[in-house]
Design a protein around this motif. Structure first.
Motif, PDB file in Angstrom:
ATOM      1  N   UNK A 142       0.806  -1.232   0.000  1.00 43.12           N
ATOM      2  CA  UNK A 142       0.000   0.000   0.000  1.00 43.12           C
ATOM      3  C   UNK A 142       0.834   1.276   0.000  1.00 43.12           C
ATOM      4  N   UNK A 143       1.816   1.420   0.871  1.00 40.86           N
ATOM      5  CA  UNK A 143       2.537   2.699   0.875  1.00 40.86           C
ATOM      6  C   UNK A 143       3.278   2.975  -0.419  1.00 40.86           C
ATOM      7  N   UNK A 144       3.627   1.936  -1.145  1.00 43.90           N
ATOM      8  CA  UNK A 144       4.298   2.164  -2.432  1.00 43.90           C
ATOM      9  C   UNK A 144       3.332   2.730  -3.461  1.00 43.90           C
ATOM     10  N   UNK A 145       2.044   2.580  -3.185  1.00 50.23           N
ATOM     11  CA  UNK A 145       1.012   3.180  -4.040  1.00 50.23           C
ATOM     12  C   UNK A 145       0.449   4.460  -3.408  1.00 50.23           C
ATOM     13  N   UNK A 194      -1.939  10.474  -8.880  1.00 51.40           N
ATOM     14  CA  UNK A 194      -1.674  10.461  -7.439  1.00 51.40           C
ATOM     15  C   UNK A 194      -1.788  11.888  -6.895  1.00 51.40           C
ATOM     16  N   UNK A 248      -0.488  11.307  -1.526  1.00 52.31           N
ATOM     17  CA  UNK A 248       0.015  10.011  -1.978  1.00 52.31           C
ATOM     18  C   UNK A 248       1.458  10.109  -2.458  1.00 52.31           C
ATOM     19  N   UNK A 284       3.736  10.188   0.471  1.00 54.86           N
ATOM     20  CA  UNK A 284       3.895   8.859   1.104  1.00 54.86           C
ATOM     21  C   UNK A 284       4.782   7.955   0.250  1.00 54.86           C
ATOM     22  N   UNK A 285       4.603   8.010  -1.062  1.00 54.59           N
ATOM     23  CA  UNK A 285       5.403   7.172  -1.952  1.00 54.59           C
ATOM     24  C   UNK A 285       6.876   7.581  -1.901  1.00 54.59           C
ATOM     25  N   UNK A 299       8.540   6.458   1.104  1.00 58.50           N
ATOM     26  CA  UNK A 299       8.798   5.013   1.043  1.00 58.50           C
ATOM     27  C   UNK A 299      10.012   4.710   0.179  1.00 58.50           C
ATOM     28  N   UNK A 300      10.068   5.367  -0.979  1.00 56.96           N
ATOM     29  CA  UNK A 300      11.139   5.076  -1.932  1.00 56.96           C
ATOM     30  C   UNK A 300      12.472   5.622  -1.452  1.00 56.96           C
TER      31      UNK A 300
END
Lengths: 279, 144
Positions: free
Chosen positions: A203-206, B59, B63, B66-67, B70-71
């Motif tokens: 989910x967090x990657x999206x 997005x 979003x 958040x992405x 994460x990356x």
């Protein structure tokens, strides 16, 4: 217009309930949103939601009924007062066929929200029945319009029936809602746990957050908490309520009694806050 | 050395005063109108700053934030989310996505100038030989 559809359009025809979606935060539960759930006319053959929407789909009346549902939902939610509308988000179910074919639907939605005193930033559109619309340009435009208007998107029933991985790519969802089929019994099923865990990691990657639907036992609640699920929904946590009772979800102490500690161990074991009931 | 970049993402044009302010801070400004492009630009152009509207096509700004977090869990760009709704719940939601700053209103020069992560950027970050490269990117890499 068929008699039952005409009946749905009357003020007493379609009625809505609101089921809380609750955030798990450091072992405590906090109300995050309510999902608007529609029912057919009381006492009619289409009162139950599955029958109602089978009927609606059979009559190809999704757009008509979605407009009715979001109108009733927003009116009911907005009627809960500024405190409710300021603190909670409202999830509204919308068929993908509606978004793909009713080009004015998104502007209609935002206009109804404005009139009802509900901020667009407080709205989430839950996408239903999306199989036939993967790749639809109109659906994509509608999804963009929803995001550009400040509302969010949830992909409903992930893992169930006609859901598919392609829609994970195309829906731009802010929430992945895992169908209750994969949640019920998750505490005792290593394969269900594996599926839930994979979605929590994905989910967090999206840019999305996971909602576990159909949470009906304390063991399952503890299991999804331990797996890192952020939001839960289900009869264990809260049953659907009428609009007038939404404010009760914000009552001090209602959600403080629960749940699990950070290690996933049981808290007090009482699922409801003080004064709560399993109505 | 390449001129450091800022990505501005919104459905409308970047306010001229904001673009000028960022350039004055030594940043090449890349503009785009959708969140997917921001993620791609973040990975390819390695910006030091993202200015994201919360209301983006594809997005949205939350979003993207958040992405990106994460990356690039460390060493990623500073992120400012603007246009966040006025409700307390909107601000809470925006903050949980991991931005460095959240602005309820639009992206105004006065508002961003007050943000420490932008105020700390200065012309000294610009390498002398980078001006030509920077000019190639000022007009934007997205759809604006």
């Amino acid at each position: 217009m068929p008699v039952l559809l005409e009946r749905l359009s009357r003020p007493e025809g379609l009625h809505v309930r609101f089921q809380p979606i609750v955030e798990i935060d450091a072992g405590l539960l906090r109300p995050h949103a309510v999902e608007c759930l529609a029912r057919g006319p009381a006492g009619s053959t289409i009162e139950a939601a599955p029958i109602l929407f089978d009927y609606v789909r059979n009559k190809h009346a999704e757009a008509l009924v979605d407009r009715l549902c979001v109108t009733r939902g927003i009116q009911g939610f907005g009627g809960g007062g500024a405190e409710v509308a300021g603190a909670l988000n409202l999830h509204l179910n919308v068929h993908c066929v509606t978004l793909a074919r009713d080009r004015d639907f998104v502007s209609f939605l935002f206009e109804i929200a404005r009139a009802g005193g509900v901020a667009s930033s407080g709205l989430t559109v839950e996408l239903l029945e999306y199989r036939a619309f993967s790749g639809s340009r109109n659906l994509r435009r509608a999804i963009d319009a929803i995001h550009e208007g400040g509302a969010r998107i949830a992909l409903d029933d992930i893992g169930h029936a006609d859901s598919n991985l392609r829609m994970l790519l195309e829906s731009q969802a802010d929430y992945f809602k895992i169908d209750g089929h994969f949640i019920r019994g998750v505490h005792a099923d290593i394969y269900r746990r594996a599926l839930v865990q994979s979605l929590v990691e994905l989910a967090p990657r999206f840019g999305a957050w996971v909602v576990a639907e159909g949470v009906e036992s304390l063991e399952d609640l503890q299991a999804v908490t331990a797996l890192g699920v952020t939001f839960v929904q289900g009869y264990l946590v809260a049953r659907p309520v009428v609009a007038e009772e939404i404010a009760h979800q914000l009552a001090p102490g209602r959600w403080t009694d629960l749940l699990v500690n950070e290690n996933g161990a049981p808290g007090t074991g009482a699922v409801w806050g003080e004064g709560g009931d399993r109505a | 050395m390449r001129r450091p970049r800022a990505v501005f993402a919104a459905s409308g044009e970047i306010p001229a005063a904001v673009a000028a302010y960022l350039r004055d801070r030594g940043l090449a400004v890349v503009t785009t109108r959708d969140g997917d492009s921001v993620v791609e630009l973040t990975l390819t152009a390695e910006p030091v700053l993202l200015l994201l509207s919360a209301c983006l096509a594809r997005k949205n700004g939350s979003q993207v934030c958040r992405i990106v977090r994460q990356l690039l869990p460390s060493g990623g760009p500073s992120i400012v989310l603007f246009g966040v709704g006025a409700r307390a719940a909107d601000r809470t939601w925006a903050q949980r996505q991991g931005p460095d700053a959240v602005l309820a209103g639009g992206c105004e020069p006065e508002a961003i100038a007050a943000l420490p992560m932008i105020a700390s950027l200065g012309p000294e970050t610009v390498a002398p030989e980078s001006s030509h490269l920077a000019g190639n990117h000022d007009s934007g890499n997205g759809r604006s």
